[in-house]
Design a protein around this motif. Structure first.
Motif, PDB file in Angstrom:
ATOM      1  N   MET A 200       0.851  -1.183   0.000  1.00  0.00           N
ATOM      2  CA  MET A 200       0.000   0.000   0.000  1.00  0.00           C
ATOM      3  C   MET A 200       0.893   1.243   0.000  1.00  0.00           C
ATOM      4  O   MET A 200       1.664   1.454   0.929  1.00  0.00           O
ATOM      5  CB  MET A 200      -0.934   0.031   1.214  1.00  0.00           C
ATOM      6  N   VAL A 201       0.784   2.029  -1.049  1.00  0.00           N
ATOM      7  CA  VAL A 201       1.672   3.180  -1.206  1.00  0.00           C
ATOM      8  C   VAL A 201       0.937   4.512  -1.080  1.00  0.00           C
ATOM      9  O   VAL A 201       1.575   5.572  -1.073  1.00  0.00           O
ATOM     10  CB  VAL A 201       2.424   3.116  -2.546  1.00  0.00           C
ATOM     11  N   ALA A 202      -0.386   4.478  -0.976  1.00  0.00           N
ATOM     12  CA  ALA A 202      -1.152   5.710  -0.802  1.00  0.00           C
ATOM     13  C   ALA A 202      -2.567   5.338  -0.375  1.00  0.00           C
ATOM     14  O   ALA A 202      -3.021   4.214  -0.588  1.00  0.00           O
ATOM     15  CB  ALA A 202      -1.184   6.533  -2.082  1.00  0.00           C
ATOM     16  N   TYR A 203      -3.234   6.293   0.225  1.00  0.00           N
ATOM     17  CA  TYR A 203      -4.638   6.072   0.570  1.00  0.00           C
ATOM     18  C   TYR A 203      -5.348   7.416   0.632  1.00  0.00           C
ATOM     19  O   TYR A 203      -4.731   8.479   0.737  1.00  0.00           O
ATOM     20  CB  TYR A 203      -4.782   5.354   1.917  1.00  0.00           C
ATOM     21  N   CYS A 204      -6.684   7.357   0.586  1.00  0.00           N
ATOM     22  CA  CYS A 204      -7.509   8.537   0.787  1.00  0.00           C
ATOM     23  C   CYS A 204      -8.824   8.074   1.390  1.00  0.00           C
ATOM     24  O   CYS A 204      -9.334   7.002   1.047  1.00  0.00           O
ATOM     25  CB  CYS A 204      -7.758   9.259  -0.536  1.00  0.00           C
ATOM     26  N   GLY A 205      -9.355   8.847   2.320  1.00  0.00           N
ATOM     27  CA  GLY A 205     -10.614   8.501   2.948  1.00  0.00           C
ATOM     28  C   GLY A 205     -11.469   9.729   3.174  1.00  0.00           C
ATOM     29  O   GLY A 205     -10.957  10.836   3.383  1.00  0.00           O
ATOM     30  N   LEU A 206     -12.783   9.546   3.124  1.00  0.00           N
ATOM     31  CA  LEU A 206     -13.746  10.617   3.341  1.00  0.00           C
ATOM     32  C   LEU A 206     -14.513  10.343   4.623  1.00  0.00           C
ATOM     33  O   LEU A 206     -14.904   9.212   4.889  1.00  0.00           O
ATOM     34  CB  LEU A 206     -14.728  10.706   2.175  1.00  0.00           C
ATOM     35  N   MET A 207     -14.732  11.382   5.410  1.00  0.00           N
ATOM     36  CA  MET A 207     -15.519  11.258   6.640  1.00  0.00           C
ATOM     37  C   MET A 207     -16.636  12.287   6.606  1.00  0.00           C
ATOM     38  O   MET A 207     -16.380  13.492   6.447  1.00  0.00           O
ATOM     39  CB  MET A 207     -14.636  11.459   7.875  1.00  0.00           C
ATOM     40  N   ALA A 208     -17.874  11.821   6.741  1.00  0.00           N
ATOM     41  CA  ALA A 208     -19.034  12.706   6.712  1.00  0.00           C
ATOM     42  C   ALA A 208     -19.127  13.509   8.000  1.00  0.00           C
ATOM     43  O   ALA A 208     -18.502  13.184   9.011  1.00  0.00           O
ATOM     44  CB  ALA A 208     -20.303  11.885   6.499  1.00  0.00           C
TER      45      ALA A 208
END
Length: 346
Positions: free
Chosen positions: A72-80
């Motif tokens: 895993m070299v990157a990630y992105c997440g959304l939080m409401a």
């Protein structure tokens, strides 16, 4: 899930984060922290709690990027958020492994977030305006420039502050007597509703704050990092009984940080005083009591984060107790859906 549009990142595999990725996710955080030095030390247990967070949607609101070796070299997440008044501000989190920077991954993560945020938002607050919101350390100029290229504007500054409980308290904390007619009560499950009431009333006039729901509050209080023994409420004393809850200090402890640094830190996650009770020194008195106890219990440091323009002058309160600014982040804001319900174009 919509795939990235740039051929510069075609060598990578993109998919939502799952429970099977927690070890790889922790390893990514460690690689990023080794270079960026932001104090982001996380554990598998911490990240696992995100899986049950009521404001997260892992299949639709996260993406992980893997190289050909499966790293895993990157990630992105959304939080409401819990409301869309006046707009829904979706919190964006993400990172790129230092060895994979400069290949367009960061920009593609922001592109993904802008596209994914629309259905993520419409499921919760259809027809309401929406923006993406992220924090970026001011000491990371390349990241700041990337946000600017993608249309984000710098909106608000936040300070991380720390107190060395041995060195800075060598001569003791400033005197902060308990105000007359007030009693301090340690947290217990029977105090949960009062604590939530204080939290929501205290932060109604704070920038970017929304009301915490009962579901989200329960999730927070069942977290492995929550420290009820260092969490206190202040109540009005009415005769021999407790009256209205007035103030709250809520504490957490991140054991991953202790393993990484060798120092035990008490994180002051929330300090709130109901607006009608401000100006009585309640927050200072509560903090003083908790910090003294933390020192006696073997904590090395205490830390917290604060809005540099807090309407309650919190930075000055913490500075008087000996806290020093250790880092600064700037809030990045990108309008995605306007007040007319139309999506922004770029």
């Amino acid at each position: 899930m919509t795939s990235p549009r740039s051929s510069a990142v075609d060598e990578y595999h993109w998919r939502p984060i799952t429970a099977a990725d927690l070890d790889a996710w922790v390893a990514l955080f460690a690689a990023v922290e080794a270079v960026d030095q932001e104090g982001e030390h996380v554990s598998v247990e911490q990240l696992a709690e995100y899986l049950d967070d009521p404001h997260m949607d892992f299949p639709r609101g996260t993406v992980a990027v893997f190289d050909s070796a499966g790293l895993m070299v990157a990630y992105c997440g959304l939080m409401a958020r819990s409301s869309a008044d006046p707009e829904h501000r979706i919190w964006l989190q993400g990172a790129v492994h230092p060895e994979h920077r400069g290949r367009g991954l960061g920009g593609e993560l922001l592109n993904w977030a802008k596209r994914a945020s629309v259905p993520f938002h419409e499921q919760r607050f259809p027809g309401r305006p929406m923006s993406l919101f992220a924090h970026c350390a001011v000491k990371l100029p390349a990241a700041l420039a990337m946000f600017e290229r993608h249309g984000y504007r710098q909106t608000r500054w936040f300070n991380g502050m720390e107190l060395d409980l041995a060195k800075d308290l060598a001569e003791g904390l400033p005197q902060a007597g308990r105000p007359d007619g007030v009693v301090f009560v340690p947290f217990g499950p029977e105090r949960s509703a009062d604590a939530l009431r204080v939290r929501n009333d205290s932060f109604r006039d704070h920038w970017g704050s929304t009301e915490t729901s009962q579901e989200a509050w329960t999730h927070r209080l069942t977290s492995a990092v929550f420290r009820p023994e260092f969490t206190y409420l202040a109540y009005e004393q009415v005769g021999g009984a407790l009256g209205e809850p007035l103030a709250l200090v809520l504490a957490e402890e991140y054991e991953a940080r202790q393993r990484a640094t060798g120092r035990r830190d008490l994180y002051i996650a929330l300090v709130g005083t109901r607006r009608g009770a401000r100006g009585r020194g309640l927050a200072t008195a509560l903090l003083t009591e908790i910090l003294r106890r933390a020192r006696a219990e073997g904590f090395d440091t205490a830390s917290l984060g604060v809005d540099s323009d807090s309407p309650t002058g919190s930075t000055r309160v913490y500075a008087r107790l000996g806290f020093r600014v250790t880092d600064t982040t700037v809030a990045q804001l990108l309008p995605v859906i306007t007040g007319t319900g139309e999506a922004e174009t770029s």
